[in-house]
Design a protein around this motif. Structure first.
Motif, PDB file in Angstrom:
ATOM      1  N   GLN A 135      47.045 -14.864  37.767  1.00  0.00           N
ATOM      2  CA  GLN A 135      47.279 -13.776  36.809  1.00  0.00           C
ATOM      3  C   GLN A 135      46.002 -12.997  36.513  1.00  0.00           C
ATOM      4  O   GLN A 135      46.020 -11.761  36.430  1.00  0.00           O
ATOM      5  CB  GLN A 135      47.871 -14.339  35.513  1.00  0.00           C
ATOM      6  CG  GLN A 135      49.326 -14.786  35.672  1.00  0.00           C
ATOM      7  CD  GLN A 135      49.934 -15.189  34.343  1.00  0.00           C
ATOM      8  OE1 GLN A 135      49.221 -15.550  33.395  1.00  0.00           O
ATOM      9  NE2 GLN A 135      51.250 -15.163  34.266  1.00  0.00           N
ATOM     10  N   LYS A 136      44.877 -13.703  36.365  1.00  0.00           N
ATOM     11  CA  LYS A 136      43.612 -13.005  36.113  1.00  0.00           C
ATOM     12  C   LYS A 136      43.239 -12.137  37.307  1.00  0.00           C
ATOM     13  O   LYS A 136      42.746 -11.013  37.142  1.00  0.00           O
ATOM     14  CB  LYS A 136      42.502 -14.018  35.835  1.00  0.00           C
ATOM     15  CG  LYS A 136      42.616 -14.722  34.490  1.00  0.00           C
ATOM     16  CD  LYS A 136      41.447 -15.670  34.267  1.00  0.00           C
ATOM     17  CE  LYS A 136      41.552 -16.365  32.902  1.00  0.00           C
ATOM     18  NZ  LYS A 136      40.420 -17.310  32.688  1.00  0.00           N
ATOM     19  N   SER A 137      43.484 -12.643  38.506  1.00  0.00           N
ATOM     20  CA  SER A 137      43.178 -11.879  39.708  1.00  0.00           C
ATOM     21  C   SER A 137      44.041 -10.625  39.795  1.00  0.00           C
ATOM     22  O   SER A 137      43.547  -9.534  40.126  1.00  0.00           O
ATOM     23  CB  SER A 137      43.394 -12.754  40.951  1.00  0.00           C
ATOM     24  OG  SER A 137      43.238 -11.994  42.127  1.00  0.00           O
ATOM     25  N   GLN A 138      45.339 -10.763  39.491  1.00  0.00           N
ATOM     26  CA  GLN A 138      46.225  -9.603  39.510  1.00  0.00           C
ATOM     27  C   GLN A 138      45.793  -8.564  38.477  1.00  0.00           C
ATOM     28  O   GLN A 138      45.824  -7.358  38.743  1.00  0.00           O
ATOM     29  CB  GLN A 138      47.670 -10.032  39.221  1.00  0.00           C
ATOM     30  CG  GLN A 138      48.355 -10.741  40.367  1.00  0.00           C
ATOM     31  CD  GLN A 138      49.821 -11.023  40.068  1.00  0.00           C
ATOM     32  OE1 GLN A 138      50.515 -10.217  39.465  1.00  0.00           O
ATOM     33  NE2 GLN A 138      50.284 -12.190  40.496  1.00  0.00           N
ATOM     34  N   GLY A 139      45.398  -9.053  37.312  1.00  0.00           N
ATOM     35  CA  GLY A 139      44.939  -8.133  36.274  1.00  0.00           C
ATOM     36  C   GLY A 139      43.699  -7.364  36.696  1.00  0.00           C
ATOM     37  O   GLY A 139      43.622  -6.142  36.507  1.00  0.00           O
ATOM     38  N   ALA A 140      42.729  -8.061  37.278  1.00  0.00           N
ATOM     39  CA  ALA A 140      41.500  -7.400  37.736  1.00  0.00           C
ATOM     40  C   ALA A 140      41.806  -6.392  38.842  1.00  0.00           C
ATOM     41  O   ALA A 140      41.234  -5.284  38.876  1.00  0.00           O
ATOM     42  CB  ALA A 140      40.509  -8.455  38.236  1.00  0.00           C
ATOM     43  N   GLU A 141      42.709  -6.756  39.735  1.00  0.00           N
ATOM     44  CA  GLU A 141      43.079  -5.845  40.820  1.00  0.00           C
ATOM     45  C   GLU A 141      43.745  -4.584  40.277  1.00  0.00           C
ATOM     46  O   GLU A 141      43.436  -3.466  40.706  1.00  0.00           O
ATOM     47  CB  GLU A 141      44.028  -6.552  41.787  1.00  0.00           C
ATOM     48  CG  GLU A 141      44.493  -5.665  42.931  1.00  0.00           C
ATOM     49  CD  GLU A 141      45.601  -6.293  43.742  1.00  0.00           C
ATOM     50  OE1 GLU A 141      46.362  -5.538  44.386  1.00  0.00           O
ATOM     51  OE2 GLU A 141      45.727  -7.534  43.749  1.00  0.00           O
ATOM     52  N   THR A 142      44.664  -4.757  39.334  1.00  0.00           N
ATOM     53  CA  THR A 142      45.384  -3.611  38.773  1.00  0.00           C
ATOM     54  C   THR A 142      44.432  -2.657  38.063  1.00  0.00           C
ATOM     55  O   THR A 142      44.531  -1.425  38.209  1.00  0.00           O
ATOM     56  CB  THR A 142      46.478  -4.092  37.803  1.00  0.00           C
ATOM     57  OG1 THR A 142      47.368  -4.968  38.500  1.00  0.00           O
ATOM     58  CG2 THR A 142      47.264  -2.928  37.246  1.00  0.00           C
ATOM     59  N   VAL A 143      43.494  -3.209  37.292  1.00  0.00           N
ATOM     60  CA  VAL A 143      42.507  -2.369  36.596  1.00  0.00           C
ATOM     61  C   VAL A 143      41.679  -1.575  37.601  1.00  0.00           C
ATOM     62  O   VAL A 143      41.446  -0.367  37.441  1.00  0.00           O
ATOM     63  CB  VAL A 143      41.595  -3.236  35.700  1.00  0.00           C
ATOM     64  CG1 VAL A 143      40.426  -2.409  35.170  1.00  0.00           C
ATOM     65  CG2 VAL A 143      42.392  -3.833  34.539  1.00  0.00           C
ATOM     66  N   ALA A 144      41.245  -2.239  38.662  1.00  0.00           N
ATOM     67  CA  ALA A 144      40.434  -1.570  39.682  1.00  0.00           C
ATOM     68  C   ALA A 144      41.232  -0.481  40.391  1.00  0.00           C
ATOM     69  O   ALA A 144      40.704   0.609  40.677  1.00  0.00           O
ATOM     70  CB  ALA A 144      39.927  -2.601  40.696  1.00  0.00           C
ATOM     71  N   ARG A 145      42.492  -0.756  40.667  1.00  0.00           N
ATOM     72  CA  ARG A 145      43.313   0.236  41.365  1.00  0.00           C
ATOM     73  C   ARG A 145      43.556   1.470  40.499  1.00  0.00           C
ATOM     74  O   ARG A 145      43.511   2.597  40.980  1.00  0.00           O
ATOM     75  CB  ARG A 145      44.643  -0.387  41.797  1.00  0.00           C
ATOM     76  CG  ARG A 145      44.484  -1.423  42.900  1.00  0.00           C
ATOM     77  CD  ARG A 145      45.816  -1.793  43.547  1.00  0.00           C
ATOM     78  NE  ARG A 145      45.621  -2.834  44.557  1.00  0.00           N
ATOM     79  CZ  ARG A 145      45.156  -2.620  45.779  1.00  0.00           C
ATOM     80  NH1 ARG A 145      44.833  -1.377  46.151  1.00  0.00           N
ATOM     81  NH2 ARG A 145      44.994  -3.618  46.638  1.00  0.00           N
ATOM     82  N   TYR A 146      43.833   1.261  39.221  1.00  0.00           N
ATOM     83  CA  TYR A 146      44.076   2.421  38.361  1.00  0.00           C
ATOM     84  C   TYR A 146      42.795   3.225  38.127  1.00  0.00           C
ATOM     85  O   TYR A 146      42.850   4.438  37.922  1.00  0.00           O
ATOM     86  CB  TYR A 146      44.711   1.989  37.038  1.00  0.00           C
ATOM     87  CG  TYR A 146      46.221   1.932  37.128  1.00  0.00           C
ATOM     88  CD1 TYR A 146      46.961   3.081  37.404  1.00  0.00           C
ATOM     89  CD2 TYR A 146      46.912   0.738  36.958  1.00  0.00           C
ATOM     90  CE1 TYR A 146      48.335   3.038  37.508  1.00  0.00           C
ATOM     91  CE2 TYR A 146      48.293   0.677  37.063  1.00  0.00           C
ATOM     92  CZ  TYR A 146      49.004   1.840  37.342  1.00  0.00           C
ATOM     93  OH  TYR A 146      50.370   1.798  37.455  1.00  0.00           O
TER      94      TYR A 146
END
Length: 704
Positions: free
Chosen positions: A236-247
């Motif tokens: 979940q932390k990895s998905q969150g970091a990825e989503t922030v970076a993508r946006y």
């Protein structure tokens, strides 16, 4: 058809992906299942400008490669598994030009898998109308992929898209959107080394999804799990970091390529309409009014084509009897197959109109509003809005509606939805309802506007929806689960329906109904004719001797003798014996043995009731009787009381039975397929049959 290139369509829900699929493929498409799962697979074919044939695969709509349902998990499996028979040579990502920020999240994920990609920038007409200025060339340059502006509903840009597919690169030209290795460097490096993977984002996705990926061996999945524990990987932390970076990447991209007018006081056209159509009071009133209009139209608009079909079958039966020699084969064809088919095919105009209305409601975006409104009701019975989609879809057919419950993550909500969806009045019940309503409800107008028969049909459909909700409330206390469900839904903007799509949907769904029902009806009609035309022992010989005696010849006309002989033969046939055997059980419901036979055959499919009644009354009517099934049932008399068989209590009791009984073999099969356990369809069949008997018994006893 052999394809030279395979193209996958990927996009968020409500981006026009299915519209583009239909535009590209037309009628040249087929539906199956993805390997290993029961998710619908839509494949079509189109010819490219360079003469090659392209296979188009319509993947399920998803907001992200991180799945929240079985449908969404298919997208990554197809794109990433190079051994998958459906792996694409090219991916066309459909983006909504009016909502690029949200849509680009999925694009960046697909692009980072390093598959050749083309962007179809759909709904450009809506973007232009909203004064959204998109620099197409700059967007394509920054992304490193072709960007083709289209408006699929208006067929704008389709030729350019086909050309882009023709000349697409065989290698992925797109640039990296984010630095994947910086998100979880240790796990990405370990998985890449262990499995020989050269794409860091593919490795990261394996870390997230390895438990559910069928193309990984158990040993590979276990090894990935060990690596996660060794490196302390937190999904979940990895998905969150990825989503922030993508946006962050998306915001920079849109800042340079898209100019959007913004006024906080502006209200969109769709929002203005929603203030009325989704109102907590008027919204339900409008929905009921739409249902009322729909079922009024089903009766009034379909009457002329139904009369034509009915007249055609009567003419066909008369012609076949006059041309073919008399005998068992002629009787089988005329009284069995043709009579059985005529009973259901005559209702095709009504079914086509029903499907046309459903298609219009879906195409305009109104059906999503119905789902939104019903969410408030469903929460009170322990469900959420995701259960509404299958229930509303049940008006057409329970089979695809039950399959659509895969989007419901909560086990309890999904099981309750599966258990109650068959209670919603489907198109197969329509011939039964319209036939019985025509027998007992006069074809008169109320207030000069509303047809009494239309009002009765509307009442049956509303009653079915209320019944499903009440039974769902009961199941809430029976099934136990701690997990909580949630409902997030995007309301599409209102649009005019695409009439070509409405016509195609009406044709395609009606054809499916006719083919599926026709196969069952022909089989049942043949078996039923055999059972109704032959009897045990020498009963038929004795009956023939009885009616060929001089006593009958002096007292009755040949037509009367033929009718009486056929009626007595039917009663002494195998079908008659079976009917009389079950008659004591159904007599409290008001049914005679002929109706009992129809109930038994209807457990294969509800619509078989009409075909069965047509076959029974054709066999019992004698050689000269080729009237319509409605006329035959209306003139049917009880042999003991000489009163009409189909009185108001009997017809209403029958409608209640068909409203509640599980009479669809396809639904039983799909419930087993979705639940992977015969216990659930068995429980469903049992509770619906008991409920049908009890409600029918109460209805008949109260009205007599």
């Amino acid at each position: 058809m052999k394809a030279d290139i395979r193209v996958a369509l990927v996009g968020n829900p409500n981006t026009g992906k299915s519209t583009l699929f239909n535009v590209l493929t037309g009628l040249n498409q087929k539906i199956g299942n993805f390997p290993g799962v029961t998710v619908d697979k839509k494949i079509g074919y189109t010819q490219l400008p360079d003469g090659r044939n392209a296979e188009i695969v319509d993947l399920p709509g998803t907001y992200s490669l991180y799945p929240k349902s079985q449908d969404e998990s298919i997208v990554f499996s197809v794109l990433a598994d190079r051994s998958n028979p459906l792996v694409p040579d090219l991916v066309v990502v459909i983006l909504d030009a009016t909502n690029l920020k949200r849509n680009l999240l999925l694009y960046t994920q697909v692009a980072d898998l390093k598959i050749p990609v083309i962007i179809a920038l759909n709904m450009m007409d809506m973007a232009n109308k909203a004064n959204i200025a998109i620099d197409i060339d700059a967007l394509a340059q920054k992304l490193g992929v072709p960007v083709i502006p289209i408006a699929a509903r208006k067929l704008d840009g389709i030729d350019k898209l086909k050309s882009a597919i023709s000349f697409a690169n065989k290698i992925a030209p797109q640039q990296d959107s984010i630095d994947i290795k910086s998100i979880a460097p240790a796990i990405v490096e370990s998985i890449s080394t262990e499995l020989g993977i050269d794409n860091p984002y593919f490795a990261l996705q394996l870390a997230h999804q390895h438990e559910h990926l069928k193309f990984l061996s158990p040993e590979q999945s276990d090894r990935i799990e060990q690596l996660e524990q060794e490196h302390g990987f937190h999904s979940q932390k990895s998905q969150g970091a990825e989503t922030v970076a993508r946006y962050a990447y998306i915001n920079d991209l849109l800042y340079d390529t898209v100019k959007t007018p913004f006024n906080a006081n502006d209200e969109t056209f769709s929002n203005k309409i929603d203030r009325v159509l989704t109102h907590k009071v008027f919204g339900f009133v409008i929905f009921f009014a739409i249902l009322l209009f729909m079922f009024q139209a089903i009766f009034s608009w379909a009457s002329y084509p139904m009369d034509l079909i009915e007249s055609f079958f009567i003419w066909a039966q008369d012609s076949l009897k006059s041309v073919l020699p008399s005998g068992p084969l002629t009787s089988l064809l005329v009284d069995g197959v043709v009579a059985g088919l005529s009973g259901v095919l005559v209702f095709v105009p009504q079914i086509a109109i029903l499907f046309a209305f459903i298609s219009i409601l879906e195409d305009t975006g109104y059906m999503s509003r119905v789902t939104f409104m019903m969410d408030k009701v469903m929460r009170k019975v322990g469900l959420n809005g995701k259960s509404v989609v299958p229930l509303i879809g049940g008006f057409a057919c329970a089979v695809p509606s039950i399959m659509s419950t895969r989007t419901i993550e909560n086990w309890k909500d999904r099981m309750i939805t599966i258990m109650v969806t068959p209670l919603v009045a489907c198109s197969a019940r329509l011939p039964v309802y319209t036939l019985l309503i025509a027998l007992i409800v006069p074809d008169t107008a109320v207030w000069g506007i509303f047809s009494m028969q239309g009002l009765a049909l509307t009442a049956m459909y509303v009653f079915s929806l209320l019944s499903a909700i009440i039974v769902a409330w009961v199941f809430k206390f029976i099934l136990k689960a701690r997990e909580r469900g949630y409902f997030i839904m995007e309301l599409p903007v209102y649009r005019m329906p695409r009439w070509n799509n409405v016509i195609f949907s009406m044709y395609d769904r009606s054809k499916s109904f006719v083919l599926q029902a026709g196969k069952v009806i022909i089989a049942v009609s043949i078996v039923l004719w055999v059972l109704a035309s032959y009897g045990p022992g020498d009963r038929f010989e004795n009956i023939e001797k009885k009616y060929h005696s001089t006593a009958y010849a002096f007292n009755f006309t040949p037509e009367e003798i033929s009718t009486m002989e056929a009626s007595e033969k039917l009663e002494n046939s195998y079908a008659g014996v079976l009917g009389h055997f079950i008659e004591p059980a159904i007599r409290p419901l008001g049914y005679d043995w002929k109706i009992g036979i129809s109930l038994i055959t209807s457990f294969a499919a509800r619509e078989v009731f009409v075909g069965t009644m047509a076959t029974i009354y054709s066999v019992s009517g004698g050689d000269g009787d080729t009237a319509s099934v409605l006329e035959k049932m209306r003139s049917a008399k009880n042999t003991e009381t000489q009163q009409p068989v189909f009185t108001v209590p009997v017809a209403l009791s029958l409608m209640m039975f068909y409203a509640f009984a599980m009479q669809c073999a396809s639904t039983v099969a799909v419930v087993y397929r979705e639940t992977k356990n015969w216990r659930w369809p068995a429980v469903q069949f049992a509770y619906m049959t008991v409920l049908a008997y009890a409600i029918s018994f109460i209805t008949y006893q109260l009205l007599t």
